[in-house]
Scaffold this motif. Structure first.
Motif, PDB file in Angstrom:
ATOM      1  N   TRP A  77       0.814  -1.210   0.000  1.00 19.87           N
ATOM      2  CA  TRP A  77       0.000   0.000   0.000  1.00 19.87           C
ATOM      3  C   TRP A  77       0.851   1.265   0.000  1.00 19.87           C
ATOM      4  CZ3 TRP A  77      -4.344   1.126   4.138  1.00 19.87           C
ATOM      5  CH2 TRP A  77      -5.353   1.879   3.538  1.00 19.87           C
ATOM      6  N   CYS A  80      -0.026   5.402   0.682  1.00 22.47           N
ATOM      7  CA  CYS A  80      -1.480   5.584   0.695  1.00 22.47           C
ATOM      8  C   CYS A  80      -2.073   5.296   2.070  1.00 22.47           C
ATOM      9  CB  CYS A  80      -2.141   4.670  -0.330  1.00 22.47           C
ATOM     10  SG  CYS A  80      -1.620   4.933  -2.034  1.00 22.47           S
ATOM     11  N   MET A 232      -8.121  -1.695  -0.114  1.00 19.18           N
ATOM     12  CA  MET A 232      -7.587  -0.335  -0.077  1.00 19.18           C
ATOM     13  C   MET A 232      -8.686   0.665  -0.428  1.00 19.18           C
ATOM     14  SD  MET A 232      -4.001  -0.861  -2.130  1.00 19.18           S
ATOM     15  CE  MET A 232      -2.823  -2.130  -1.685  1.00 19.18           C
ATOM     16  N   ALA A 233      -9.414   0.370  -1.496  1.00 20.04           N
ATOM     17  CA  ALA A 233     -10.507   1.252  -1.906  1.00 20.04           C
ATOM     18  C   ALA A 233     -11.573   1.338  -0.830  1.00 20.04           C
ATOM     19  CB  ALA A 233     -11.112   0.739  -3.219  1.00 20.04           C
ATOM     20  N   THR A 293      -4.588   5.609  -4.038  1.00 17.45           N
ATOM     21  CA  THR A 293      -5.895   5.407  -3.418  1.00 17.45           C
ATOM     22  C   THR A 293      -6.565   6.760  -3.257  1.00 17.45           C
ATOM     23  OG1 THR A 293      -4.718   3.770  -2.066  1.00 17.45           O
ATOM     24  CG2 THR A 293      -7.056   4.011  -1.682  1.00 17.45           C
ATOM     25  N   ALA A 304      -8.896   2.364  -5.781  1.00 16.05           N
ATOM     26  CA  ALA A 304      -7.494   1.987  -5.630  1.00 16.05           C
ATOM     27  C   ALA A 304      -7.004   1.436  -6.953  1.00 16.05           C
ATOM     28  CB  ALA A 304      -7.313   0.943  -4.533  1.00 16.05           C
TER      29      ALA A 304
END
Length: 359
Positions: A77, A80, A232-233, A293, A304
């Motif tokens: 990640w 983000c 992540m989104a 993101t 994401a």
């Protein structure tokens, strides 16, 4: 208020979201208007290079609204995660106890350009803790903003740890250690309480159990987490919705980033330009190696994406294409943001010989 609706995560991390506690990899019927997001580099009328892009679009309830290629792809990640790594300090009142405001919070979430304004805020954060540059575990590097690099050269100075794009995040982590009354030495180590708190916060917001998160060492020296794009989104969708529903910590993070976009990025930096163009309704955060993101705040939709080969020249037009597909930015795009959508390829004489754009 805490994020809800997480799917349970397994204890093993694999390259498929189903095995790491991710959302369904199948978009809902009636999903959004996404097309393939591959970015091509042309020279003349011939495609010279192609960058494959993966993406997920998720709402705050965990529904996968749309996808490009593999939304279950598990990747690091990178930066983000910063809005969530600062949550333990913010939720516990540590930020207020230090009398830190929106500038300090924005810098804690930033991948800043190392310009004088960024350095000044980071230095002020350390001073309020009774600490100094040498207490930062991140190493020095050249400012990411061209203005920052130019001003540093003109001043005849060398980059310091304060110029590191993560100096705000590190300063906030030092503040968390001080708040807890534990040693600041080694705060960057995975076993340190500060990093364990960050891991729990990332797990809470993404819906991936802490033990299922991949954990490595980021470019700045602290923990970095691996998880599916869809999760992540989800975290950004949840952040946007929680902010709109009155959760104080979420509201303050969103407000700081969208209200002080220069501190999050800098002069001509992509995230800054996107958030300025979004008028406070788009929160956007870059990560290294082609990860991004972002969210549309008033709709509670998170995005994401990952450029498979990690190329930053491809992630910016892909981000803009996603936001355009969901009508999140003005049309036409303002300069200089429009330059990121279709970037000319130039030779050494400055002549345009090709283009970088979504296929």
């Amino acid at each position: 208020m805490s994020p809800t609706g997480a799917l349970p995560a397994s204890g093993r991390l694999h390259a498929r979201a189903k095995e790491a506690g991710a959302l369904s990899a199948t978009p809902m019927s009636g999903a959004g208007p996404l097309q393939p997001l591959d970015v091509v580099v042309t020279r003349g009328d011939l495609v010279e290079s192609t960058h494959r892009v993966h993406a997920a679009v998720v709402d705050a309830d965990g529904a996968l609204l749309d996808a490009v290629r593999d939304p279950a792809m598990v990747v690091w990640w990178r930066s983000c995660a910063k809005p969530f790594q600062v949550m333990p300090l913010l939720r516990s009142g540590g930020l207020d106890a230090l009398d830190w405001g929106v500038d300090e919070l924005a810098l804690a979430c930033a991948s800043h350009g190392g310009e004088p304004e960024h350095v000044a805020v980071a230095a002020r954060m350390l001073q309020s803790l009774g600490l100094e540059e040498g207490d930062l575990a991140c190493g020095p590097h050249e400012p990411l903003a061209s203005r920052g690099a130019r001003l540093l050269r003109e001043a005849g100075q060398r980059p310091s740890r304060l110029h590191n794009n993560c100096s705000g995040k590190h300063s906030a982590m030092l503040a968390r250690a001080r708040q807890l009354g534990i040693p600041t030495t080694g705060y960057e180590q995975v076993a340190h309480r500060v990093q364990q708190d960050c891991r729990r916060a990332v797990a809470e917001w993404t819906g991936v159990a802490g033990e299922a998160l991949g954990v490595g060492v980021d470019g700045c020296g602290v923990s970095v987490f691996a998880l599916p794009l869809a999760n992540m989104a989800l975290s950004y969708a949840r952040l946007a919705r929680a902010a709109g529903q009155g959760d104080d910590a979420s509201r303050r993070v969103v407000s700081a980033m969208t209200g002080q976009p220069f501190l999050v990025g800098g002069t001509d930096r992509f995230d800054t330009l996107v958030m300025e163009a979004g008028g406070g309704n788009v929160i956007c955060k870059i990560g290294a190696e082609g990860v991004h993101t972002f969210a549309i705040v008033d709709r509670g939709i998170g995005f994401a994406l990952k450029v498979e080969d990690g190329s930053p020249r491809a992630q910016f037009p892909a981000v803009l294409a996603l936001l355009d597909a969901y009508d999140a930015l003005p049309r036409p795009l303002p300069d200089p943001l429009a330059d990121f959508l279709r970037r000319p390829v130039r030779n050494t004489r400055g002549e345009q010989v090709g283009l970088i754009a979504v296929a």
